[in-house]
Design a protein around this motif. Structure first.
Motif, short mmCIF file in Angstrom:
data_model
loop_
_atom_site.label_atom_id
_atom_site.label_comp_id
_atom_site.label_asym_id
_atom_site.label_seq_id
_atom_site.Cartn_x
_atom_site.Cartn_y
_atom_site.Cartn_z
N LYS A 37 0.85 -1.37 -0.05
CA LYS A 37 0.04 0.03 -0.16
C LYS A 37 0.88 1.45 -0.08
N GLU A 42 -1.86 5.48 -7.86
CA GLU A 42 -2.85 5.42 -9.09
C GLU A 42 -2.50 6.26 -10.21
N SER A 51 -2.37 1.55 -12.37
CA SER A 51 -1.65 1.46 -10.95
C SER A 51 -0.12 1.67 -11.42
N PHE A 135 -5.31 -0.42 -8.05
CA PHE A 135 -6.66 0.59 -7.95
C PHE A 135 -7.42 0.22 -9.10
N SER A 145 -12.67 4.46 -7.17
CA SER A 145 -11.36 3.31 -7.31
C SER A 145 -10.76 3.54 -5.57
N TYR A 147 -8.01 1.10 -3.23
CA TYR A 147 -7.03 0.21 -3.36
C TYR A 147 -7.38 -1.19 -3.12
#
Length: 611
Positions: A37, A42, A51, A135, A145, A147
């Motif tokens: 993460k 994005e 992504s 995303f 959108s 994650y």
């Protein structure tokens, strides 16, 4: 009549991305999720999103690696970092790598963002853990959108990549928009760039639907080592060297496996079968190859070989400790054998072992549908869509279950969602046509069948159903032409013969009608309606005894078939057996009343009064 269902300037400078030592400790999935993460961004423009991953920082300039097709068109893009900050992307800084689906882009920020740790993709062999982050695009199913992070495993790492550099295959659930995102190993190291999702609808439409639609897990990525080699050649230096590896002199099993998957998705089942067999010849314990071989045999129409292949896959998965895969494979076998209760049992166990197994939910939902549990089927399709909101077949299957429950508008809404995700989804057009027909929109039904047949001209039931709609609109010759087309595709399509017989009868061709009913009954000797309708044709031709014989055959199969009693009653009366005739007509009237057919009941009662 029946109705049949059936995804720059040269970057020279200091990099802070490093190859991790091979003895790094594995992380649990939640720790890898945090790593992924922090490095995943994005890439957004007005036509959609993709992504990417942060692979380098030099001062306030960050370099992002993504899939080339994400930034293929010259447009205004923004980089959206993990906490939601938007940064403009100067398209003149985009560097597209040659011969592979990779590109690097840059953005400027004084914020401190982590940089990806680079792994050695050569070490990611079949069976090793894989994670994919990205995303998903906004779609009919996803309003914003968000994650997404999914787990799975590597199923192949080919030495001979497909076109555009794709060589990694993994089983993760992925969605459109995740292209360019990282593929990570269990140490949180980037081993590849995700680029292609398992979006092809693998189904063989038959006279009844839904058919179980099994996602093959054929998601593709480009190994990070491919990028490292090219980055040195093109001046895109991230300060990490590609590990030296020996060049394979003979093909690996994985090479045939990935080629087989590519052919399968193009509909070349024969070619896919040959490649999977080659993979198995090199590696006789290649469980995934057996599994995919089974799917290819299924879609080529050879269910017997499919069951044999899937049974071998099940055994190998079990030996290799892949219990959830083994149970799912067993569920497919049970489904193919029409043991729907067994399919439910096996897929339920697969779900217990892996609650995010969308395939297992899909198998169970389809099996429940065929057992008449439409509400249970809908619940399972809902779970599929919770796991993968862009799985178009689950919308269409749910729509069909809603159709059967009488919710025609809900069915149309589901098919519309499926078609927003995949406008070339023939199955969704076909099933939407069913709902339009039942709502009285015959022209809308014909339009949907036309669209389905434009995409796949070999859907025999679509010709039959279009023929029925044409018949209702008065185009009897057009209806016969459609039934003929269906029979050209499937010479054993019972309902096509039966429907053609009805239309021929209405056109006055009683002998032609009888010939069609005979063909239908040769294939299905228990086709009640065909006996009864053949009896009517015999009656019209003056063969009263032949008519009674047919009505008797219909009633032997279904003692409560009101139309056969009515036909026999009329025939008996015409043969001067007035008492027997009236008794049959009264029996028919009573059955129509019990079955809620008020019009037929009243018609017969009025006739009886006149006799």
């Amino acid at each position: 009549m029946k109705f049949y269902y059936s995804l720059v300037p040269a970057l020279i400078g200091v990099s802070i991305a490093f190859v991790q030592p091979q003895n790094a400790l594995a992380l649990d999935s939640s720790e890898v999720a945090k790593v992924a993460k922090a490095i995943t961004v994005e890439i957004e423009n007005h036509d959609g999103s993709g992504s990417g991953i942060i692979i380098k920082r030099e001062g306030n300039t960050y370099t992002v690696l993504t899939a080339k097709h994400v930034v293929e068109a010259q447009a205004q893009y923004e980089i959206v970092t993990p906490e939601g900050t938007h940064y403009s992307l100067n398209y003149s800084t985009v560097k597209k790598l040659p011969s592979v689906d990779l590109a690097v882009v840059q953005f400027t920020s004084n914020q401190n963002y982590p940089v990806a740790k680079i792994g050695n993709s050569d070490l990611s062999t079949e069976g090793t853990t894989a994670y994919v982050a990205g995303f998903p695009q906004i779609s009919a199913a996803i309003s914003s959108s968000i994650y997404n992070f999914t787990d799975g495993r590597i199923t192949a790492n080919a030495s001979k990549p497909l076109r555009d550099g794709y060589a990694l295959v993994y089983s993760n659930e992925t969605l459109a928009g995740m292209s360019g995102g990282p593929v990570l190993n269990d140490k949180g190291e980037v081993i590849g760039i995700h680029g292609r999702s398992d979006t092809t609808e693998n189904f063989k439409i038959s006279d009844k639907n839904p058919n179980v639609i099994i996602k093959t897990g054929f998601n593709l990525g480009i190994p990070i080592n491919t990028f490292l080699k090219l980055s040195a050649q093109t001046g895109v230096d991230v300060g990490v060297s590609s590990p030296s590896t020996s060049i394979a002199t003979v093909p690996k099993a994985d090479d045939f496996f990935i080629q087989g998957g590519d052919k399968y998705h193009k509909g070349d089942y024969k070619g896919a079968i040959a490649d999977y067999n080659q993979a198995i010849k090199i590696n006789p314990n290649y469980a995934d190859a057996y599994y995919k071989l089974g799917l290819a045999h299924r879609d080529s129409g050879d269910n017997q070989k499919a069951v044999e292949d899937l049974q071998k896959a099940t055994e190998l998965f079990a030996v290799q400790g892949k219990k959830a895969d083994a149970k799912r494979s067993q569920g497919v076998i049970r489904y193919l054998l029409k043991d729907y209760k067994g399919a439910i049992t096996a897929s339920t166990e697969a779900i217990r072992l892996n609650p995010n197994d969308a395939q297992a939910y899909n198998i169970r939902g389809t099996a429940r549908y065929y057992l008449g549990d439409k509400q249970g089927a809908i619940a399972d399709f809902n779970f599929v869509l919770k796991i993968n909101p862009n799985f178009a077949p689950a919308y269409s299957n749910r729509g069909l279950a809603r159709y059967d429950l009488g919710d025609k508008q809900g069915a149309i809404a589901d098919h519309n969602l499926a078609l927003k995700i995949n406008p070339n989804y023939a199955f969704a057009y076909y099933n939407r046509g069913l709902a339009h027909y039942e709502l009285g929109d015959k022209q809308g039904a014909i339009a949907d069948y036309n669209l389905a047949l434009k995409i796949n001209p070999n859907i025999a039931p679509a010709y039959v159903n279009r023929g029925l709609a044409r018949y209702d609109l008065g185009d009897k010759q057009g209806a016969i032409a459609d039934f003929n087309l269906a029979l050209k595709i499937n010479p054993n399509f019972v309902e096509a013969y039966y429907s053609r017989g009805i239309v021929r009868y209405k056109l006055g061709d009683k002998q032609g009608a009888i010939a069609d009913y005979n063909l239908a009954l040769k294939i299905n000797p228990n086709f009640v309606e065909a006996y009864s309708d053949r009896g009517l044709a015999h009656y019209e031709l003056g063969d009263k005894q032949g008519a009674i014989a047919d009505f008797n055959l219909a009633l032997k199969i279904n003692p409560n078939y009101a139309k056969a009693y009515a036909g026999r009653g009329l025939t008996r009366y015409a043969l001067e057996d007035k008492k027997g005739g009236i008794a049959d007509l009264q029996k028919a009237a009573n059955l129509f009343q019990e079955q809620g057919d008020t019009d037929s009941y009243q018609t017969l009662m009025e006739l009886i009064k006149k006799l």
